[in-house]
Write an enzyme that holds these catalytic residues in place. Structure first.
Site, mmCIF file in Angstrom:
data_model
loop_
_atom_site.group_PDB
_atom_site.id
_atom_site.type_symbol
_atom_site.label_atom_id
_atom_site.label_comp_id
_atom_site.label_asym_id
_atom_site.label_seq_id
_atom_site.Cartn_x
_atom_site.Cartn_y
_atom_site.Cartn_z
ATOM 1 N N ASP A 10 0.872 -1.164 0.000
ATOM 2 C CA ASP A 10 0.000 0.000 0.000
ATOM 3 C C ASP A 10 0.919 1.228 0.000
ATOM 4 O OD1 ASP A 10 -2.377 1.655 0.545
ATOM 5 O OD2 ASP A 10 -1.516 1.836 2.552
ATOM 6 N N MET A 11 0.381 2.399 -0.283
ATOM 7 C CA MET A 11 1.245 3.584 -0.369
ATOM 8 C C MET A 11 1.156 4.451 0.892
ATOM 9 S SD MET A 11 1.523 6.391 -3.456
ATOM 10 C CE MET A 11 -0.052 7.208 -3.146
ATOM 11 N N ASP A 12 0.013 5.114 1.102
ATOM 12 C CA ASP A 12 -0.099 6.062 2.216
ATOM 13 C C ASP A 12 -0.118 5.330 3.547
ATOM 14 O OD1 ASP A 12 -0.451 8.813 0.995
ATOM 15 O OD2 ASP A 12 -1.960 7.674 -0.112
ATOM 16 N N ASP A 169 -1.260 -0.631 6.225
ATOM 17 C CA ASP A 169 -1.366 0.090 7.497
ATOM 18 C C ASP A 169 -2.801 0.306 7.938
ATOM 19 O OD1 ASP A 169 -1.910 3.496 7.103
ATOM 20 O OD2 ASP A 169 -1.840 2.131 5.388
#
Length: 229
Positions: A10-12, A169
């Protein structure tokens, strides 16, 4: 456990330490539109969903696509303006991803973020090498907790879902990994470990420099893993 051949991030909140600034951008966006929001509840409902899905939730109606994505563009421009001066990765991420790549792992990104936020993050991270596949939330796929984004990353990487591990996250992302048939590692940058638990969650890490991350890396890239170099 099946052989691990790919890491999907995932990124953020997973690659970049951006969730606090997404929170601030929602507050500013709501102020500009004279909306009253409870920002923590809004983020609980929307983190991991696509921008269009978030706007439908915020405005409590189905917006047409043009209107929705115009609002997303406004909100995300606020986020980038706020985060750019203090941009930071989740500690150790770039080195972790680069080492995985050099040991033979495919590296992909599956995010609900749109192409502009992806370009912003990739420009600042300057990853060497770059991820092999990136799938974003403005490509017409359902957002998390649906598994579509992660499954599309796996397809583009040419790796079966059972050979992928997702790093996430947020609860919706952890659930999306489960629905995709993928194992997961919880990155506890914005949620507690118990909020990211599940039978498919192999470990919980605070960041990529901690002892738990080192143990995950050793286990998944060990010589007995036939894919590891």
């Amino acid at each position: 456990m099946p052989t691990i051949k790919a890491f999907i991030f995932d990124m953020d909140g997973t690659m970049i330490d951006s969730m606090g600034h997404h929170r601030l951008s929602w507050i500013e966006f709501a102020r500009r539109h004279a909306l009253e929001i409870e920002v923590d509840d809004l983020m609980r409902r929307t983190t991991g969903r696509t921008g269009a899905e978030c706007m439908n939730d915020l405005f409590q109606r189905e917006l047409d696509a043009e209107q929705s994505w115009a609002l997303v563009a406004e909100k995300e421009a606020i986020y980038r303006e706020l985060f750019a001066p203090v941009f930071r990765e989740v500690a150790g991420f770039r080195d972790f991803a680069a080492r995985a790549h050099h040991l033979g792992m495919a590296v992909g990104v599956g995010t609900a973020g749109d192409r502009h936020n992806i370009a912003f993050a990739m420009r600042h991270l300057a990853m060497q090498p770059a991820p092999t596949a990136i799938v974003g939330g403005d490509e017409g796929l359902a957002g998390k907790p649906e598994p579509a984004i992660f499954l599309e990353v796996a397809r583009r990487l040419g790796v079966a879902p059972q050979h992928c591990v997702v790093f996430e996250d947020a609860p919706f992302g952890i659930e999306a990994a489960r629905r995709a048939g993928m194992a997961a590692v919880a990155v506890c940058s914005s949620h507690a470990p118990d909020q990211l638990a599940g039978p498919h969650v192999l470990a919980a890490i605070q960041h990529y420099n901690d002892d738990a991350a080192a143990a995950v890396f050793r286990a998944m890239t060990a010589p007995e893993n036939p894919h590891a170099a």
